[in-house]
Design a protein around this motif. Structure first.
Motif, PDB file in Angstrom:
ATOM      1  N   ARG A   8     -32.188 -62.812 132.425  1.00  0.00           N
ATOM      2  CA  ARG A   8     -32.785 -61.486 132.482  1.00  0.00           C
ATOM      3  C   ARG A   8     -34.092 -61.523 131.698  1.00  0.00           C
ATOM      4  N   ILE A   9     -35.083 -60.876 132.217  1.00  0.00           N
ATOM      5  CA  ILE A   9     -36.362 -60.767 131.537  1.00  0.00           C
ATOM      6  C   ILE A   9     -36.603 -59.291 131.262  1.00  0.00           C
ATOM      7  N   ASP A  10     -36.773 -58.954 130.007  1.00  0.00           N
ATOM      8  CA  ASP A  10     -37.064 -57.577 129.635  1.00  0.00           C
ATOM      9  C   ASP A  10     -38.565 -57.403 129.474  1.00  0.00           C
ATOM     10  N   VAL A  11     -39.102 -56.394 130.121  1.00  0.00           N
ATOM     11  CA  VAL A  11     -40.514 -56.053 129.996  1.00  0.00           C
ATOM     12  C   VAL A  11     -40.582 -54.717 129.276  1.00  0.00           C
ATOM     13  N   THR A  12     -41.215 -54.713 128.127  1.00  0.00           N
ATOM     14  CA  THR A  12     -41.314 -53.486 127.345  1.00  0.00           C
ATOM     15  C   THR A  12     -42.709 -52.882 127.473  1.00  0.00           C
ATOM     16  N   SER A  13     -42.824 -51.653 127.044  1.00  0.00           N
ATOM     17  CA  SER A  13     -44.136 -51.009 127.022  1.00  0.00           C
ATOM     18  C   SER A  13     -45.091 -51.766 126.108  1.00  0.00           C
ATOM     19  N   THR A  14     -44.555 -52.343 125.045  1.00  0.00           N
ATOM     20  CA  THR A  14     -45.373 -53.139 124.130  1.00  0.00           C
ATOM     21  C   THR A  14     -45.925 -54.367 124.844  1.00  0.00           C
ATOM     22  N   ASP A  15     -45.099 -55.026 125.656  1.00  0.00           N
ATOM     23  CA  ASP A  15     -45.565 -56.182 126.430  1.00  0.00           C
ATOM     24  C   ASP A  15     -46.741 -55.791 127.327  1.00  0.00           C
ATOM     25  N   ILE A  16     -46.641 -54.634 127.948  1.00  0.00           N
ATOM     26  CA  ILE A  16     -47.687 -54.173 128.853  1.00  0.00           C
ATOM     27  C   ILE A  16     -48.963 -53.861 128.075  1.00  0.00           C
ATOM     28  N   ARG A  17     -48.819 -53.186 126.933  1.00  0.00           N
ATOM     29  CA  ARG A  17     -50.001 -52.882 126.106  1.00  0.00           C
ATOM     30  C   ARG A  17     -50.679 -54.156 125.614  1.00  0.00           C
ATOM     31  N   LEU A  18     -49.898 -55.145 125.204  1.00  0.00           N
ATOM     32  CA  LEU A  18     -50.468 -56.409 124.727  1.00  0.00           C
ATOM     33  C   LEU A  18     -51.175 -57.164 125.853  1.00  0.00           C
ATOM     34  N   ALA A  19     -50.584 -57.158 127.040  1.00  0.00           N
ATOM     35  CA  ALA A  19     -51.219 -57.816 128.187  1.00  0.00           C
ATOM     36  C   ALA A  19     -52.547 -57.140 128.518  1.00  0.00           C
ATOM     37  N   LYS A  20     -52.578 -55.815 128.441  1.00  0.00           N
ATOM     38  CA  LYS A  20     -53.818 -55.090 128.700  1.00  0.00           C
ATOM     39  C   LYS A  20     -54.866 -55.426 127.640  1.00  0.00           C
ATOM     40  N   ALA A  21     -54.433 -55.481 126.386  1.00  0.00           N
ATOM     41  CA  ALA A  21     -55.362 -55.802 125.294  1.00  0.00           C
ATOM     42  C   ALA A  21     -55.936 -57.214 125.457  1.00  0.00           C
ATOM     43  N   ARG A  22     -55.085 -58.178 125.848  1.00  0.00           N
ATOM     44  CA  ARG A  22     -55.562 -59.553 126.076  1.00  0.00           C
ATOM     45  C   ARG A  22     -56.579 -59.604 127.208  1.00  0.00           C
ATOM     46  N   TRP A  23     -56.288 -58.880 128.286  1.00  0.00           N
ATOM     47  CA  TRP A  23     -57.196 -58.846 129.428  1.00  0.00           C
ATOM     48  C   TRP A  23     -58.537 -58.235 129.036  1.00  0.00           C
ATOM     49  N   LEU A  24     -58.503 -57.076 128.357  1.00  0.00           N
ATOM     50  CA  LEU A  24     -59.747 -56.413 127.982  1.00  0.00           C
ATOM     51  C   LEU A  24     -60.543 -57.238 126.964  1.00  0.00           C
ATOM     52  N   ALA A  25     -59.848 -57.896 126.043  1.00  0.00           N
ATOM     53  CA  ALA A  25     -60.535 -58.749 125.065  1.00  0.00           C
ATOM     54  C   ALA A  25     -61.241 -59.906 125.771  1.00  0.00           C
ATOM     55  N   ALA A  26     -60.586 -60.478 126.761  1.00  0.00           N
ATOM     56  CA  ALA A  26     -61.205 -61.571 127.524  1.00  0.00           C
ATOM     57  C   ALA A  26     -62.393 -61.056 128.329  1.00  0.00           C
ATOM     58  N   TRP A  27     -62.249 -59.863 128.874  1.00  0.00           N
ATOM     59  CA  TRP A  27     -63.293 -59.279 129.716  1.00  0.00           C
ATOM     60  C   TRP A  27     -64.584 -59.055 128.926  1.00  0.00           C
ATOM     61  N   SER A  37     -59.524 -62.993 135.269  1.00  0.00           N
ATOM     62  CA  SER A  37     -58.767 -62.655 136.474  1.00  0.00           C
ATOM     63  C   SER A  37     -57.276 -62.917 136.283  1.00  0.00           C
ATOM     64  N   ASP A  38     -56.930 -64.047 135.680  1.00  0.00           N
ATOM     65  CA  ASP A  38     -55.519 -64.373 135.428  1.00  0.00           C
ATOM     66  C   ASP A  38     -54.868 -63.348 134.504  1.00  0.00           C
ATOM     67  N   LEU A  39     -55.583 -62.963 133.449  1.00  0.00           N
ATOM     68  CA  LEU A  39     -55.036 -61.986 132.507  1.00  0.00           C
ATOM     69  C   LEU A  39     -54.901 -60.605 133.146  1.00  0.00           C
TER      70      LEU A  39
END
Length: 66
Positions: A8-27, A37-39
């Motif tokens: 089972r893989i749990d996806v939390t709201s924190t995971d989503i916020r961190l993924a967004k932060a990583r993407w925006l930081a890379a951008w 693009s990958d992020l």
């Protein structure tokens, strides 16, 4: 038929916020277009997966014929 494959893989709201932060930081940095693009793809997949999983796990009412 069970769809449980023993993991089972749990996806939390924190995971989503961190993924967004990583993407925006890379951008805004000097990261390559491929990396950005990958992020972005990772963020989008997580953001879509959570509500679907929440709906699947939501308890369903069962009608009992009496």
């Amino acid at each position: 038929m069970s769809l449980d494959h023993g993991f089972r893989i749990d996806v939390t709201s924190t995971d989503i916020r961190l993924a967004k932060a990583r993407w925006l930081a890379a951008w805004i940095s000097d990261a390559s277009n491929e990396s950005v693009s990958d992020l972005c793809e990772e963020y989008a997949q997580l953001a879509m997966a959570k509500p679907i999983a929440d709906e699947v796990r939501r308890p369903k009412l069962r009608l009992v014929k009496g």
